[in-house]
Design a protein around this motif. Structure first.
Motif, PDB file in Angstrom:
ATOM      1  N   PRO A  79       0.835  -1.212   0.000  1.00 32.35           N
ATOM      2  CA  PRO A  79       0.000   0.000   0.000  1.00 32.35           C
ATOM      3  C   PRO A  79       0.868   1.260   0.000  1.00 32.35           C
ATOM      4  O   PRO A  79       1.850   1.344   0.735  1.00 32.35           O
ATOM      5  N   PHE A  80       0.510   2.232  -0.829  1.00 36.10           N
ATOM      6  CA  PHE A  80       1.296   3.460  -0.906  1.00 36.10           C
ATOM      7  C   PHE A  80       0.406   4.613  -1.351  1.00 36.10           C
ATOM      8  O   PHE A  80      -0.695   4.414  -1.889  1.00 36.10           O
ATOM      9  N   LEU A  81       0.913   5.819  -1.110  1.00 38.44           N
ATOM     10  CA  LEU A  81       0.212   7.044  -1.489  1.00 38.44           C
ATOM     11  C   LEU A  81       1.194   7.958  -2.199  1.00 38.44           C
ATOM     12  O   LEU A  81       2.262   8.249  -1.679  1.00 38.44           O
ATOM     13  N   VAL A  82       0.821   8.394  -3.395  1.00 35.83           N
ATOM     14  CA  VAL A  82       1.640   9.322  -4.168  1.00 35.83           C
ATOM     15  C   VAL A  82       1.260  10.752  -3.782  1.00 35.83           C
ATOM     16  O   VAL A  82       0.076  11.085  -3.710  1.00 35.83           O
ATOM     17  N   ILE A  83       2.257  11.592  -3.556  1.00 41.77           N
ATOM     18  CA  ILE A  83       2.023  13.010  -3.228  1.00 41.77           C
ATOM     19  C   ILE A  83       2.834  13.868  -4.184  1.00 41.77           C
ATOM     20  O   ILE A  83       4.050  13.674  -4.315  1.00 41.77           O
ATOM     21  N   ASP A  84       2.176  14.809  -4.830  1.00 47.87           N
ATOM     22  CA  ASP A  84       2.865  15.700  -5.757  1.00 47.87           C
ATOM     23  C   ASP A  84       2.063  16.992  -5.872  1.00 47.87           C
ATOM     24  O   ASP A  84       0.837  16.981  -5.714  1.00 47.87           O
TER      25      ASP A  84
END
Length: 350
Positions: free
Chosen positions: A147-152
């Motif tokens: 599980p991961f979350l991309v932040i940009d």
């Protein structure tokens, strides 16, 4: 007056069929307006102003009286004009309403889905920056089922991430508010893959302040940045240029070994995997035993490649007389099923 939501406006811009249908409806309505005006002017011999006025009140069905008396022919034409106008306006209203409803509900569905995904995040990784490195990290995590979350900050980057099915958050990861929204307190790790060394260092310090237990991996462009990141407590500071150069040299000198290592470290179609297990005295029943007595190889089929002691000592190719101690980190290789069985042996209570 009703306003058009941004999602509906975007739907209008993106869908050529909707644009074509609305243009067709406007063209049909304009044609009906022109036909009615010309009829009343040329056939009924009315002035232009009266012809336009009669056509407009007829198409809008406001119920005003006729401008001048009409014969049967004129009344039949007016009936036909009303029907053509109702069909044209009805078609336009139908398509426009459908666009509004679809845009609203699709956007609401997307928001609810995103909120559920965010609320479900736990023991996840935060990927700061969705450039070339961030994309590759996300791809590997996706292949591993992590599980991961991309932040940009970039709207285009977030849109690209969501198009690939990733959970993504638009925002400045250097801000505490963004990290809190990304549930950094519940996160297991952070990948700082921003192009600026200063930003990566700032992100790491902020994340460790909010969650001292978080594991941090950061990109570094220079050797000086590597040292600073390590002093800041980064678990792994990696320079794409230095690492890439070493890998290229290794591929030139030991190509088969590099291919084998690549095959067990990454990719979707792997046969063998590398996994690490940390031994805890309270959880692992084999702490205090030798490898020969624990007999983990024959019980699971997985191979213990190396052991890193709690004091940092690395034991490569441990023998049967090697004693398992609390805090040992076992580096193991095997198939997914073999590693699963080994995990159950080492952590029977989990």
């Amino acid at each position: 007056m009703a306003s058009v939501s941004p999602s509906s406006s975007q739907a209008l811009k993106r869908d050529p069929k909707i644009q074509r249908d609305l243009s067709l409806g406007l063209g049909a309505l304009g044609s009906v307006l022109l036909i009615g005006t010309l009829w009343y002017h040329w056939v009924e011999r009315w002035p232009w102003v009266e012809a336009i006025y009669m056509t407009v009140i007829t198409l809008t069905t406001v119920g005003f009286m006729e401008v001048e008396p009409l014969g049967n022919r004129g009344r039949l034409f007016t009936v036909a004009l009303i029907l053509m106008g109702v069909l044209s306006i009805g078609f336009m209203v139908n398509r426009f309403t459908e666009t509004l409803i679809q845009g609203h509900f699709q956007e609401e569905i997307r928001r609810r889905k995103w909120r559920k995904q965010m609320e479900a995040l736990s023991n996840h990784f935060l990927i700061g920056g969705f450039g070339r490195i961030g994309r590759q990290v996300a791809q590997e995590f996706q292949a591993e089922g992590i599980p991961f979350l991309v932040i940009d900050q970039s709207v285009d980057a977030i849109h690209a991430a969501r198009e690939l099915g990733y959970v993504a958050l638009q925002g400045d990861i250097t801000l505490d508010a963004t990290l809190i929204e990304a549930r950094v307190q519940q996160a297991e790790g952070l990948i700082a893959a921003l192009p600026s060394d200063a930003e990566n260092l700032y992100v790491v310090l902020s994340a460790r302040t909010l969650n001292p237990r978080i594991r941090t991996i950061a990109r570094a462009n220079t050797e000086e940045a590597l040292q600073k990141l390590q002093r800041a407590g980064v678990a792994h500071a990696i320079s794409p240029y230095i690492t890439g150069g070493k890998r290229m040299a290794a591929a030139a000198l030991r190509p088969r070994a590099v291919d084998f290592v690549d095959g067990i470290l990454s990719g979707r179609d792997r046969t063998f995997y590398l996994e690490e297990y940390e031994l805890a005295a309270q959880e692992c029943p084999y702490v205090g035993q030798t490898l020969q007595k624990a007999d983990l190889r024959s019980r699971s089929g997985a191979l213990i490649v190396a052991i890193r002691r709690a004091d940092g000592q690395l034991i490569g190719g441990p023998s049967g007389d090697t004693l398992l101690q609390p805090g040992d980190l076992l580096l193991c290789m095997g198939t997914s099923e073999q590693l699963r069985q080994l995990g159950q042996l080492l952590y029977p209570l989990h």
